[in-house]
Design an enzyme around this catalytic site. Structure first.
Site, PDB file in Angstrom:
ATOM      1  N   HIS A 115       1.283  17.112 -26.882  1.00  0.00           N
ATOM      2  CA  HIS A 115       1.796  16.406 -26.068  1.00  0.00           C
ATOM      3  C   HIS A 115       0.283  15.530 -26.411  1.00  0.00           C
ATOM      4  O   HIS A 115       0.596  14.180 -26.989  1.00  0.00           O
ATOM      5  CB  HIS A 115       1.388  15.453 -24.766  1.00  0.00           C
ATOM      6  CG  HIS A 115       3.148  15.772 -24.751  1.00  0.00           C
ATOM      7  ND1 HIS A 115       4.295  16.984 -24.287  1.00  0.00           N
ATOM      8  CD2 HIS A 115       3.521  15.329 -23.812  1.00  0.00           C
ATOM      9  CE1 HIS A 115       4.589  16.937 -23.369  1.00  0.00           C
ATOM     10  NE2 HIS A 115       4.925  15.641 -22.873  1.00  0.00           N
ATOM     11  N   GLU A 118      11.892  18.635 -23.603  1.00  0.00           N
ATOM     12  CA  GLU A 118      10.809  18.780 -22.691  1.00  0.00           C
ATOM     13  C   GLU A 118      11.401  19.871 -21.601  1.00  0.00           C
ATOM     14  O   GLU A 118      10.065  20.424 -21.550  1.00  0.00           O
ATOM     15  CB  GLU A 118      10.511  17.816 -21.593  1.00  0.00           C
ATOM     16  CG  GLU A 118      10.189  16.472 -22.167  1.00  0.00           C
ATOM     17  CD  GLU A 118       8.459  16.217 -22.300  1.00  0.00           C
ATOM     18  OE1 GLU A 118       7.857  17.220 -21.635  1.00  0.00           O
ATOM     19  OE2 GLU A 118       8.127  15.513 -22.773  1.00  0.00           O
ATOM     20  N   HIS A 143       1.894  12.535 -28.380  1.00  0.00           N
ATOM     21  CA  HIS A 143       2.069  11.229 -28.092  1.00  0.00           C
ATOM     22  C   HIS A 143       1.081  10.289 -28.933  1.00  0.00           C
ATOM     23  O   HIS A 143       1.426   9.124 -29.321  1.00  0.00           O
ATOM     24  CB  HIS A 143       0.602  10.733 -26.992  1.00  0.00           C
ATOM     25  CG  HIS A 143       1.166  10.616 -24.889  1.00  0.00           C
ATOM     26  ND1 HIS A 143       0.714  11.854 -24.700  1.00  0.00           N
ATOM     27  CD2 HIS A 143       2.507  10.366 -25.011  1.00  0.00           C
ATOM     28  CE1 HIS A 143       1.461  11.720 -23.216  1.00  0.00           C
ATOM     29  NE2 HIS A 143       2.275  10.997 -23.523  1.00  0.00           N
ATOM     30  N   ARG A 167       0.718  -1.373  -0.152  1.00  0.00           N
ATOM     31  CA  ARG A 167       0.365   0.324  -0.202  1.00  0.00           C
ATOM     32  C   ARG A 167       0.867   0.660   0.023  1.00  0.00           C
ATOM     33  O   ARG A 167       0.564   2.567  -0.095  1.00  0.00           O
ATOM     34  CB  ARG A 167      -1.061  -0.107   1.147  1.00  0.00           C
ATOM     35  CG  ARG A 167      -1.797  -0.816   1.338  1.00  0.00           C
ATOM     36  CD  ARG A 167      -3.450  -0.803   1.786  1.00  0.00           C
ATOM     37  NE  ARG A 167      -4.594  -2.247   1.615  1.00  0.00           N
ATOM     38  CZ  ARG A 167      -4.383  -3.206   1.993  1.00  0.00           C
ATOM     39  NH1 ARG A 167      -3.168  -3.013   3.449  1.00  0.00           N
ATOM     40  NH2 ARG A 167      -4.737  -3.719   2.538  1.00  0.00           N
ATOM     41  N   LYS A 218       8.406  23.402 -13.410  1.00  0.00           N
ATOM     42  CA  LYS A 218       7.948  21.627 -13.358  1.00  0.00           C
ATOM     43  C   LYS A 218       7.048  22.110 -12.081  1.00  0.00           C
ATOM     44  O   LYS A 218       5.164  21.870 -11.944  1.00  0.00           O
ATOM     45  CB  LYS A 218       8.398  21.070 -13.497  1.00  0.00           C
ATOM     46  CG  LYS A 218       7.241  19.077 -13.374  1.00  0.00           C
ATOM     47  CD  LYS A 218       7.317  18.328 -14.516  1.00  0.00           C
ATOM     48  CE  LYS A 218       6.162  17.352 -13.955  1.00  0.00           C
ATOM     49  NZ  LYS A 218       6.600  16.100 -14.776  1.00  0.00           N
ATOM     50  N   ASN A 243       0.981  19.039 -20.806  1.00  0.00           N
ATOM     51  CA  ASN A 243       0.744  18.580 -21.729  1.00  0.00           C
ATOM     52  C   ASN A 243       1.102  19.155 -23.208  1.00  0.00           C
ATOM     53  O   ASN A 243       0.410  17.834 -24.144  1.00  0.00           O
ATOM     54  CB  ASN A 243      -0.443  17.614 -21.528  1.00  0.00           C
ATOM     55  CG  ASN A 243      -0.216  17.116 -20.262  1.00  0.00           C
ATOM     56  OD1 ASN A 243       0.708  16.351 -20.081  1.00  0.00           O
ATOM     57  ND2 ASN A 243      -1.550  16.417 -19.638  1.00  0.00           N
ATOM     58  N   LYS A 298       4.205  11.573 -10.799  1.00  0.00           N
ATOM     59  CA  LYS A 298       3.297  10.829 -12.131  1.00  0.00           C
ATOM     60  C   LYS A 298       4.129   8.766 -12.318  1.00  0.00           C
ATOM     61  O   LYS A 298       5.385   9.092 -12.783  1.00  0.00           O
ATOM     62  CB  LYS A 298       3.265  11.260 -13.854  1.00  0.00           C
ATOM     63  CG  LYS A 298       1.592  11.981 -13.624  1.00  0.00           C
ATOM     64  CD  LYS A 298       2.041  12.747 -15.193  1.00  0.00           C
ATOM     65  CE  LYS A 298       0.692  13.979 -15.354  1.00  0.00           C
ATOM     66  NZ  LYS A 298       0.445  14.088 -16.090  1.00  0.00           N
ATOM     67  N   HIS A 313       9.929   9.872 -27.359  1.00  0.00           N
ATOM     68  CA  HIS A 313       8.959  10.566 -26.705  1.00  0.00           C
ATOM     69  C   HIS A 313       8.914  12.066 -27.114  1.00  0.00           C
ATOM     70  O   HIS A 313       8.681  12.998 -27.183  1.00  0.00           O
ATOM     71  CB  HIS A 313       9.170  10.825 -24.921  1.00  0.00           C
ATOM     72  CG  HIS A 313       7.830  11.310 -25.069  1.00  0.00           C
ATOM     73  ND1 HIS A 313       6.597  10.744 -24.865  1.00  0.00           N
ATOM     74  CD2 HIS A 313       8.043  12.662 -23.643  1.00  0.00           C
ATOM     75  CE1 HIS A 313       5.820  12.152 -23.780  1.00  0.00           C
ATOM     76  NE2 HIS A 313       6.549  12.916 -23.081  1.00  0.00           N
ATOM     77  N   GLU A 341      -3.423  16.816 -11.904  1.00  0.00           N
ATOM     78  CA  GLU A 341      -3.877  17.339 -12.933  1.00  0.00           C
ATOM     79  C   GLU A 341      -5.191  17.546 -13.232  1.00  0.00           C
ATOM     80  O   GLU A 341      -6.118  16.616 -14.120  1.00  0.00           O
ATOM     81  CB  GLU A 341      -3.389  16.359 -14.433  1.00  0.00           C
ATOM     82  CG  GLU A 341      -3.512  16.513 -15.269  1.00  0.00           C
ATOM     83  CD  GLU A 341      -2.154  15.975 -16.332  1.00  0.00           C
ATOM     84  OE1 GLU A 341      -1.338  15.754 -16.290  1.00  0.00           O
ATOM     85  OE2 GLU A 341      -2.867  15.317 -17.165  1.00  0.00           O
ATOM     86  N   ARG A 387      -2.250  21.640 -14.155  1.00  0.00           N
ATOM     87  CA  ARG A 387      -1.107  20.488 -14.575  1.00  0.00           C
ATOM     88  C   ARG A 387      -1.209  19.933 -16.369  1.00  0.00           C
ATOM     89  O   ARG A 387      -0.364  19.990 -17.448  1.00  0.00           O
ATOM     90  CB  ARG A 387      -0.901  19.686 -14.150  1.00  0.00           C
ATOM     91  CG  ARG A 387       0.200  18.734 -14.089  1.00  0.00           C
ATOM     92  CD  ARG A 387       0.108  17.767 -12.397  1.00  0.00           C
ATOM     93  NE  ARG A 387       1.366  16.864 -13.167  1.00  0.00           N
ATOM     94  CZ  ARG A 387       2.164  16.011 -12.294  1.00  0.00           C
ATOM     95  NH1 ARG A 387       1.430  16.095 -11.444  1.00  0.00           N
ATOM     96  NH2 ARG A 387       3.173  15.774 -12.904  1.00  0.00           N
TER      97      ARG A 387
HETATM   98  N1  GLY Z   1       4.572  15.055 -18.000  1.00  0.00           N
HETATM   99  C1  GLY Z   1       3.256  16.138 -18.370  1.00  0.00           C
HETATM  100  C2  GLY Z   1       3.270  15.730 -16.011  1.00  0.00           C
HETATM  101  O1  GLY Z   1       4.102  15.700 -15.267  1.00  0.00           O
HETATM  102  O2  GLY Z   1       2.501  16.360 -16.007  1.00  0.00           O
END
Ligand code: GLY
Length: 364
Positions: free
Chosen positions: A248, A185, A252, A121, A227, A245, A143, A264, A237, A241
């Protein structure tokens, strides 16, 4: 040593620290022993990182238990790898007093972070990113996750690290393609948040390509500051947040449609150009796309969709975007370099399908 605190209420301690210093990898283990004396350390890495000498530099004369992800890369970003890590932890009687030490690129960090999020957990994890993409983006913000056979990051959790240690010297061993792709990035961060940072990229592109450690240190700090400031306000997000993206949505889709032949960052570069073209069509842009394309070209990444990618398949993937509503995603767009468009309080906005389809046709 540069220190940056990230304040996330969800983290037990309320915040975590990012440490940035060239050549610091050899001193991190001692630091972990001092900061987490009562936790059993378990390292997750991969063969490429070990071959580059980073594992030996990190652990020195210590001999912690190490799990090496095999094969390195996206092919192992699968739930079976997480199961294997957890079973290895269990076999060696690791418990809730575990500290997982993620040493490597984005894939290692995502897998190790997710294993930490679900083992017993949830146990603590520290991230030690060794690639441009992981140092600029994936190691910060919590993430974590792995792919299903259908989509990227289908299994996942927000699981903030206890600390992030960035040694930009580890970037010296990356091959040119990986190195340049990960820089995108950083360009994205500049585009969404800081026009001066974009100018820094423009002025220092040669030093960046030559891997000047002072410049890389400045980039690492700027990326983490941008960031962290977004993640602190919206860690899970809900809205803001999403600006991370930028580029992206199409990126993506291009990455998936290429069968992950494109990296990527390379795919995000194409996505950034697509977003810029959408902005031009919608009357949001004032001649900035040429500047953006120039920096991406100088960094040696693709700025057009490769001819072998099927447009119909690409559009189908866009429709399946995980944030799509009625089979169509919203897009993050710029008002200007360093400023994201916010409409009715939302940071991702509607763009008509036919406009996106036109852009995708023009972008080949
Ligand atoms: N890579 C985008 C984020 O961490 O939200």
């Amino acid at each position: 040593m540069v220190r940056l605190d990230v304040k996330i209420p969800q983290v037990e301690a309320g915040s975590y620290t990012i440490y940035i210093e060239a050549g610091s990898l050899c001193a991190i283990w001692e630091r972990l022993e001092a900061d987490y004396p009562n936790l059993q350390k378990f390292v997750v890495t991969d063969a490429n990182v070990a071959a580059a000498g980073h594992l030996a530099t990190l652990i020195g004369k210590n001999s912690p238990q190490v799990y090496s992800i095999d094969p390195p890369g996206e092919a192992s970003k699968h739930i079976d790898t997480v199961i294997a890590i957890i079973e290895e932890l269990e076999k060696a009687f690791f418990g809730r007093d575990t500290l997982i030490v993620a040493l490597g690129g984005g894939t290692v960090g995502d897998i190790a972070g997710f294993a930490a999020a679900i083992f017993k957990r949830g146990v603590k994890v520290v991230q030690i990113p060794t690639t441009t993409v992981a140092q600029a983006d994936s190691s910060v913000g919590g993430k974590t996750g792995v792919d299903s056979s259908i989509s990227k990051n289908a299994f996942g959790a927000f699981w903030q690290p206890e600390a992030v240690f960035i040694d930009v010297k580890t970037l010296l061993t990356l091959d040119d393609r990986q190195y340049c792709a990960g820089l995108i990035e950083g360009v994205k961060h500049a585009l969404i948040a800081d026009s001066e940072y974009f100018e820094f990229y423009e002025k220092n592109v040669d030093a960046i390509k030559n891997r000047d450690l002072d410049v890389l240190g400045e980039i690492a700090l700027k990326n983490c500051q941008i960031k962290a400031s977004v993640v602190e306000k919206d860690p899970t997000e809900k809205n803001l947040r999403r600006i991370l993206n930028y580029g992206h949505t199409i990126g993506h889709a291009v990455e998936t449609a290429s069968g992950f032949e494109l990296l990527h960052g390379e795919s995000v570069a194409i996505g950034i150009i697509a977003a810029g073209m959408i902005e031009e069509e919608m009357g949001l842009a004032t001649g900035r796309l040429g500047r953006i394309e120039q920096i991406l070209r100088k960094l040696g990444v693709p700025v057009r969709i490769p001819a072998e990618i099927d447009k119909k398949q690409l559009i189908n993937i866009v429709k399946r975007d995980k944030k799509a509503v009625n089979q169509w995603p919203k897009f993050v767009l710029l008002e200007d370099i360093g400023k994201v468009l916010c409409k009715n309080g939302q940071w991702a906005v509607d763009v008509p399908r036919d406009l996106v389809e036109k852009i995708l046709t023009d972008l080949y």
